[in-house]
Motif scaffolding. Structure first.
Motif, PDB file in Angstrom:
ATOM      1  N   PHE A 385       0.686  -1.181   0.008  1.00 18.60           N
ATOM      2  CA  PHE A 385       0.054   0.125  -0.043  1.00 18.60           C
ATOM      3  C   PHE A 385       0.898   1.271  -0.167  1.00 18.60           C
ATOM      4  N   LEU A 386       1.952   1.091  -0.565  1.00 22.04           N
ATOM      5  CA  LEU A 386       2.979   2.130  -0.749  1.00 22.04           C
ATOM      6  C   LEU A 386       3.828   2.987   0.634  1.00 22.04           C
ATOM      7  N   PHE A 387       3.836   2.078   1.504  1.00 21.49           N
ATOM      8  CA  PHE A 387       4.464   2.660   2.831  1.00 21.49           C
ATOM      9  C   PHE A 387       5.671   2.008   2.634  1.00 21.49           C
ATOM     10  N   LYS A 395       4.678   8.159  13.286  1.00 22.78           N
ATOM     11  CA  LYS A 395       3.497   8.422  14.048  1.00 22.78           C
ATOM     12  C   LYS A 395       2.425   8.635  12.812  1.00 22.78           C
ATOM     13  N   ILE A 396       1.186   8.215  12.974  1.00 25.64           N
ATOM     14  CA  ILE A 396      -0.080   8.456  11.861  1.00 25.64           C
ATOM     15  C   ILE A 396      -0.175  10.151  11.756  1.00 25.64           C
ATOM     16  N   GLY A 402      -3.869  12.307   2.521  1.00 22.58           N
ATOM     17  CA  GLY A 402      -4.068  11.183   1.641  1.00 22.58           C
ATOM     18  C   GLY A 402      -3.382   9.975   2.136  1.00 22.58           C
ATOM     19  N   GLU A 403      -2.275  10.044   2.670  1.00 26.37           N
ATOM     20  CA  GLU A 403      -1.776   8.794   3.215  1.00 26.37           C
ATOM     21  C   GLU A 403      -2.483   8.170   4.663  1.00 26.37           C
ATOM     22  N   LYS A 404      -3.106   8.997   4.985  1.00 25.69           N
ATOM     23  CA  LYS A 404      -3.825   8.580   6.264  1.00 25.69           C
ATOM     24  C   LYS A 404      -5.280   7.770   5.643  1.00 25.69           C
ATOM     25  N   ARG A 405      -5.677   8.317   4.658  1.00 21.70           N
ATOM     26  CA  ARG A 405      -6.901   7.623   4.021  1.00 21.70           C
ATOM     27  C   ARG A 405      -6.643   6.465   3.335  1.00 21.70           C
ATOM     28  N   ARG A 406      -5.256   6.229   2.879  1.00 18.70           N
ATOM     29  CA  ARG A 406      -4.906   5.009   2.249  1.00 18.70           C
ATOM     30  C   ARG A 406      -4.340   4.082   3.251  1.00 18.70           C
ATOM     31  N   LEU A 407      -4.080   4.406   4.371  1.00 24.62           N
ATOM     32  CA  LEU A 407      -3.971   3.641   5.645  1.00 24.62           C
ATOM     33  C   LEU A 407      -4.947   2.962   6.219  1.00 24.62           C
ATOM     34  N   TYR A 408      -5.961   3.822   6.040  1.00 24.01           N
ATOM     35  CA  TYR A 408      -7.397   3.488   6.640  1.00 24.01           C
ATOM     36  C   TYR A 408      -7.870   2.600   5.868  1.00 24.01           C
ATOM     37  N   LEU A 409      -7.680   2.756   4.483  1.00 21.75           N
ATOM     38  CA  LEU A 409      -8.271   1.787   3.478  1.00 21.75           C
ATOM     39  C   LEU A 409      -7.563   0.346   3.786  1.00 21.75           C
TER      40      LEU A 409
END
Length: 606
Positions: A385-387, A395-396, A402-409
């Motif tokens: 997921f590109l991390f 830390k979040i 956008g990165e937070k939304r991708r992590l949440y997905l």
């Protein structure tokens, strides 16, 4: 006139360099869309252009005539101020009656309401109204369509198209980009690449540019291979000629291009789904005596792709929460099958805790997950997921929106759901991620329910649309957003005609036509929703077809001795010629219709 010039600008944040060598000129009248993957620095560049963030290097020249209106992704506000007071802080130079006019357009006519009681979308509407009302010649907009109703989005489209100044904006709304912009800029590896034309033209030009770059790299690699052999086997003579060849070899090394553009890989497992999914029977919900949802029934099927649309505050999220059992209905029932496992992607991603590290957040859900490709650990899924590994301990709170939304997905998919419920999934996700998510949902082996204002996303995915209408009624429509809009327009025209019939005066002539009697039984010509979009893009479509045909004709002349290739090219040309002919006929029809509409012509009512 040049409004703003950016030269060799760079900007870093702690361990991450975002912008390395940004060059840009914004002219009066430019309509530019900024794209790039989440975390590439899009919002940072907007803040620099708006003058709210300093640069580490480079310079920015601003015209003395420049007047900038800036809309942040999450506008700051004072909870103690009223709507009109807050709007005045955003645009102090604008007369109050003008601000109120724009607030009315945004549906924010409760001027004395406190900002503290408004939703995030309503607060953003206040900021949008102030920015649009201002006497600016450059609008810098960060995700203006997020959380907006579709009628508000279409109103903004029209205002920005008519706007005489320049627009520089970030948006994931591909219909919005296509209609408003005439240039697309993309952040790639810290630099800015510019493409003239609409969003569709950008997609074509980017693909061509990538092909050319790959061809150039293959040629460079071939030369480099030969020079490497010379370097290894020849005694480096101390002659000018030899030294020059060595320098050229090192230049070939430096010029190496990489095409490791990482792509999000979505391959999470889903649980087995039984026959009974979700059965909704006569559902109803009221607040303060007003029904938001009334007599709603539907049985969700295994492969359903459902889109839910309606104005902000109409009850869309409430409906989702009743389906999941998080909100109790006032009337009716929701029965969920025993094998159903719902994955809920909420609008605000409220589950994310800023003080938790990225890897810990995912491991708290699952340390590993089974996919079609086998088992993957939490860290491996993060990389898919590109991390990259260096971000796992971050830390979040340090991530971009956008990165937070991708992590949440990722956190939703790690739970192996077999029914997916999305509440505004496109907010803050970049277009590349949306495209891959769309492809994933195409093959997802379960039901998908989507609340969204993203018209392209809905048209791309859904097979059935639920629309919130008057008095808590939810209408059922087959197809996506555009088809629903066409049916809605046709129904509204019919209702208008019926209402007209009810206003007959005592002489039997409608009040609207009593002065002349000539317009009875007539209605004004207008474009349908799809015709309007087609009319706006058909010139570009024709130009692209003509360019492609010209290129094929050139290829035919160069391959006259290659029978197989010549046959293929000739067949392709014949197909494109026929398509061009159809487009030209359609162009004539649409332009004639536009002229008739402009003249105010009418046609008989059905």
């Amino acid at each position: 006139m040049d409004l703003l010039t950016v030269r060799h600008v760079s900007r870093s944040f702690t361990e991450k360099t975002l912008l390395t060598d940004i060059n840009l000129i914004i002219h009066e009248g430019d309509k530019t869309g900024l794209v790039g993957v989440n975390g590439s620095g899009k919002s940072t560049l907007l803040k620099i252009i708006a003058g709210v963030l300093d640069v580490d290097g480079g310079e920015i020249s601003r015209s003395s005539a420049l007047r900038t209106g800036y809309l942040p992704q999450n506008p700051q506000y004072d909870p103690d101020l009223t709507v009109i007071e807050q709007a005045r802080t955003y645009a102090p130079e604008v007369e109050e009656y003008i601000l109120k006019s724009y607030l009315n357009k945004m549906g924010m006519d409760s001027y004395d309401a406190k900002m503290s009681v408004l939703s995030g979308g309503q607060r953003k509407k206040v900021a949008i109204a102030a920015v649009m009302a201002g006497n600016n010649n450059l609008l810098v907009l960060d995700e203006p369509t997020n959380h907006m109703d579709n009628d508000i989005i279409e109103w903004m489209e029209e205002k920005l198209i008519e706007f005489k100044g320049a627009v520089f904006m970030i948006t994931h709304d591909r219909y919005f980009l296509e209609r408003v912009t005439d240039r697309i800029c993309e952040i790639e590896k810290g630099k800015l690449v510019s493409y003239e034309g609409s969003y569709d033209a950008y997609l074509t030009a980017k693909a061509e540019r990538l092909q050319m770059a790959m061809a150039s790299e293959r040629k460079r690699a071939a030369i480099y291979k030969k020079e490497l052999r010379w370097i290894r086997w020849s005694a480096p003579a101390r002659t000018t000629k030899a030294r020059g060849r060595i320098e050229r070899f090192h230049k070939l090394e430096e010029d190496r291009q990489t095409f490791d553009n990482p792509q999000l890989e979505i391959s999470a497992a889903s649980s087995r789904l039984g026959r009974k999914i979700i059965e909704i029977d006569n559902l109803g919900k009221a607040y303060d005596g007003e029904f938001y949802i009334r007599n709603f029934s539907y049985n969700i099927l295994r492969n359903d792709r459902i889109g839910i649309v309606g104005r902000n505050g109409c009850g869309k999220t409430t409906l989702l929460k009743m389906i999941m059992g998080q909100v109790e209905p006032d009337e009716g029932t929701v029965e969920i099958g025993q094998t159903v496992k719902i994955g809920y992607f909420s609008q605000e991603a409220e589950e994310l805790e800023g003080d938790v590290r990225v890897i810990k957040y995912i491991e708290n859900i699952a340390t590993s997950v089974k996919t079609d490709e086998g088992y993957f650990s939490a860290s491996q899924m993060l990389e898919k997921f590109l991390f990259p590994s260096y971000m796992h301990s971050v830390k979040i709170e340090k991530l971009s929106g956008g990165e937070k939304r991708r992590l949440y997905l990722l956190s939703v998919l790690m739970q192996a759901p077999n029914v997916l419920i999305f509440d505004e999934p496109t907010n803050d996700l970049d277009i590349d991620t949306l495209t891959i998510l769309e492809d994933y949902l195409d093959s997802f082996p379960g039901a998908v329910i989507i609340v969204s204002h993203d018209r392209y996303f809905l048209d791309r995915l859904v097979l059935r649309t639920f629309a919130f209408e008057e008095n808590g009624h939810i209408g059922h429509y087959t197809g996506g957003y555009s088809k629903y809009m066409n049916e809605k327009e046709e129904r509204e025209l019919e209702e208008a005609e019926q209402e007209k019939d009810k206003t007959l005066d005592s002489g039997g002539v409608s009040k609207a036509a009593s002065s002349t009697g000539r317009n009875q039984g007539l209605k004004k010509l207008k474009f349908s929703y799809n015709e309007k979009r087609e009319y706006e893009t058909i010139d570009d479509d024709i130009a692209q077809l003509e360019e492609r045909i010209a290129q094929i004709e050139k290829d035919i002349s160069l391959n006259s001795s290659d029978y197989a290739k010549l046959t293929r090219l000739t067949e392709e040309k014949e197909s494109l010629d026929e398509e061009l002919l159809n487009k030209m006929e359609r162009w004539e029809y649409l332009n004639e219709l536009a002229a008739r509409i402009e003249r105010g012509e009418t046609e008989p009512s059905e």
